[in-house]
Design an enzyme around this catalytic site. Structure first.
Site, PDB file in Angstrom:
ATOM      1  N   HIS A   1       2.226  56.243  -5.003  1.00  0.00           N
ATOM      2  CA  HIS A   1       3.014  56.552  -3.807  1.00  0.00           C
ATOM      3  C   HIS A   1       3.824  57.814  -4.135  1.00  0.00           C
ATOM      4  O   HIS A   1       5.037  57.771  -4.281  1.00  0.00           O
ATOM      5  CB  HIS A   1       3.930  55.370  -3.484  1.00  0.00           C
ATOM      6  CG  HIS A   1       4.488  55.379  -2.095  1.00  0.00           C
ATOM      7  ND1 HIS A   1       4.184  56.359  -1.177  1.00  0.00           N
ATOM      8  CD2 HIS A   1       5.350  54.533  -1.472  1.00  0.00           C
ATOM      9  CE1 HIS A   1       4.816  56.099  -0.040  1.00  0.00           C
ATOM     10  NE2 HIS A   1       5.522  55.007  -0.199  1.00  0.00           N
TER      11      HIS A   1
ATOM     12  N   GLN B   1       6.968  58.930  -2.150  1.00  0.00           N
ATOM     13  CA  GLN B   1       8.151  58.103  -2.411  1.00  0.00           C
ATOM     14  C   GLN B   1       8.904  58.614  -3.639  1.00  0.00           C
ATOM     15  O   GLN B   1      10.135  58.716  -3.637  1.00  0.00           O
ATOM     16  CB  GLN B   1       7.712  56.647  -2.632  1.00  0.00           C
ATOM     17  CG  GLN B   1       8.859  55.698  -2.904  1.00  0.00           C
ATOM     18  CD  GLN B   1       9.788  55.528  -1.717  1.00  0.00           C
ATOM     19  OE1 GLN B   1       9.345  55.234  -0.619  1.00  0.00           O
ATOM     20  NE2 GLN B   1      11.080  55.718  -1.931  1.00  0.00           N
TER      21      GLN B   1
ATOM     22  N   ASP C   1      10.896  46.968  -6.203  1.00  0.00           N
ATOM     23  CA  ASP C   1       9.967  47.031  -5.072  1.00  0.00           C
ATOM     24  C   ASP C   1       9.464  45.605  -4.826  1.00  0.00           C
ATOM     25  O   ASP C   1       9.687  44.703  -5.647  1.00  0.00           O
ATOM     26  CB  ASP C   1       8.802  47.982  -5.421  1.00  0.00           C
ATOM     27  CG  ASP C   1       7.793  48.157  -4.276  1.00  0.00           C
ATOM     28  OD1 ASP C   1       8.149  47.859  -3.117  1.00  0.00           O
ATOM     29  OD2 ASP C   1       6.649  48.580  -4.555  1.00  0.00           O
TER      30      ASP C   1
HETATM   31  N1   CP Z   1       8.769  53.157   1.429  1.00  0.00           N
HETATM   32  C1   CP Z   1       7.755  53.297   2.308  1.00  0.00           C
HETATM   33  O1   CP Z   1       6.749  53.947   2.065  1.00  0.00           O
HETATM   34  O2   CP Z   1       7.971  52.653   3.493  1.00  0.00           O
HETATM   35  P1   CP Z   1       6.902  52.487   4.665  1.00  0.00           P
HETATM   36  O3   CP Z   1       5.861  51.519   4.187  1.00  0.00           O
HETATM   37  O4   CP Z   1       7.712  51.954   5.809  1.00  0.00           O
HETATM   38  O5   CP Z   1       6.299  53.824   4.966  1.00  0.00           O
HETATM   39  N1  NVA Z   2       4.337  48.593  -3.274  1.00  0.00           N
HETATM   40  C1  NVA Z   2       4.522  48.520  -1.845  1.00  0.00           C
HETATM   41  C2  NVA Z   2       5.234  49.739  -1.353  1.00  0.00           C
HETATM   42  C3  NVA Z   2       5.523  49.758   0.122  1.00  0.00           C
HETATM   43  C4  NVA Z   2       6.175  51.025   0.567  1.00  0.00           C
HETATM   44  C5  NVA Z   2       3.168  48.348  -1.164  1.00  0.00           C
HETATM   45  O1  NVA Z   2       2.202  48.994  -1.582  1.00  0.00           O
HETATM   46  O2  NVA Z   2       3.083  47.575  -0.209  1.00  0.00           O
END
Ligand code: CP
Ligand code: NVA
Length: 306
Positions: free
Chosen positions: A127, A130, A222
């Site tokens: 990600h 993020q 998380d």
């Molecule tokens: N943190 C994040 O990526 O949130 P969303 O899943 O709402 O985009």
């Molecule tokens: N680790 C989580 C992050 C969400 C923003 C997922 O992948 O669902």
């Protein structure tokens, strides 16, 4: 040359610092800019999103571009058209793609077969957008990131992978505190270790929450079960319970420690309500910083960031 942003590994330390400086300028001044003037950016989300989708749409608008949200259910992609063909065709219309999908290789295929920049808006592997907001948030508090001790507590997942790499690149000391059986990928750890040898940072993993959090300047968590892992949730709750970021755990961190969470949060699971809603929490600034860092990222990818 087309630049993609599929993982944090696409950025050098200097680029990352410059990107964060630019993000600070955007945070200080939200007046419209023109770095994406005349450009249309397609947004494809194969999983739900609140922050990433909305912040990208607003960022593209405020840079003078046009966001085009494409639901994967409505695309022929959902009916079996290949990623390669989708990439080839969409590249003839839009100037870039921001994509949230399951497997990292889908992003790689889009980048390989398309002819426009591709941004990873979350995959099972990473990600990277993020992590940019996470770093901007910590930098706002600590000034210099070098030497900052960060403890990520929870699943060794996509968010952990990107944070590890970005932290290592900026000279942070990153510890991933994970339950047995849920470590970050060994290759991600090894690469981050390599990067840390240059930056002066360090990388560690442990299954001991108390040891891992001790003295940390920032504590991050998380969800225990990420999108696509919903059926593992019940089994994970038992295994992850000792890793809840609660008042007692945070008390072991530095006395001025801050608490981060990428959101969405599950109060009473990975984080206690008193912590996320308490004075150490910076999660709302962190969410806001998605907007500023993604503007800076888009400017970098489109050559508007000097
Ligand atoms: N943190 C994040 O990526 O949130 P969303 O899943 O709402 O985009
Ligand atoms: N680790 C989580 C992050 C969400 C923003 C997922 O992948 O669902």
């Amino acid at each position: 040359m087309i630049r993609h942003y599929l993982t944090v590994a696409e950025l050098t330390a200097t680029e990352l610092e410059g990107l964060l400086d630019r993000a600070d300028e955007h945070r200080a001044d939200r007046r419209p800019r023109d770095g994406l003037a005349g450009r249309t950016i397609g947004l494809i989300f194969e999983k739900p999103s609140t922050r990433t989708r909305v912040s990208f749409e607003v960022a593209i608008n405020e840079l003078g571009g046009t966001p085009l949200v494409l639901s994967s259910r409505d695309l022929q992609l959902g009916r079996g058209e290949t990623i390669a063909d989708t990439a080839r065709v969409l590249s003839r219309y839009v100037h870039g793609l921001v994509v949230r999908t399951f497997a990292q290789h889908r992003l790689e295929q889009l980048a390989e077969h398309g002819t426009v920049p591709v941004v990873n808006a979350l995959s099972d592997h990473s990600h990277p957008c993020q992590a940019l907001a996470d770093l901007q948030t910590m930098r706002a508090r600590f000034g210099d990131l070098a030497g900052v001790r960060l403890a990520y507590v929870g699943d060794g997942n996509n968010v952990a992978h990107s944070l590890l790499r970005a932290g290592a690149l900026t000279g942070m000391h990153v510890t991933i505190v994970h339950p047995e059986g849920h470590p970050p990928q060994a290759q991600v750890v090894a690469e981050a270790e390599q990067v840390a040898t240059v930056s002066g940072g360090s990388v560690a993993t442990t299954t001991e929450p108390q040891d891992g959090v001790k003295g940390a300047h920032a504590v991050y968590t998380d969800v225990w079960a990420s999108m696509g892992q919903e059926d593992e949730h019940a089994a994970r709750v038992g295994r992850f319970a000792p890793y809840q970021v609660d008042v007692d755990l945070v008390a072991l961190a530095d006395s001025d420690a801050i608490v981060l969470h990428c959101l969405p949060a599950h109060r009473g699971e990975e984080i206690a309500a008193e912590v996320i809603d308490g004075p150490r929490s910076v999660v709302w600034d962190q969410a806001e910083n998605r907007l500023h860092t993604q503007k800076a990222l888009l400017e970098l990818l489109y050559g508007a960031l000097s």
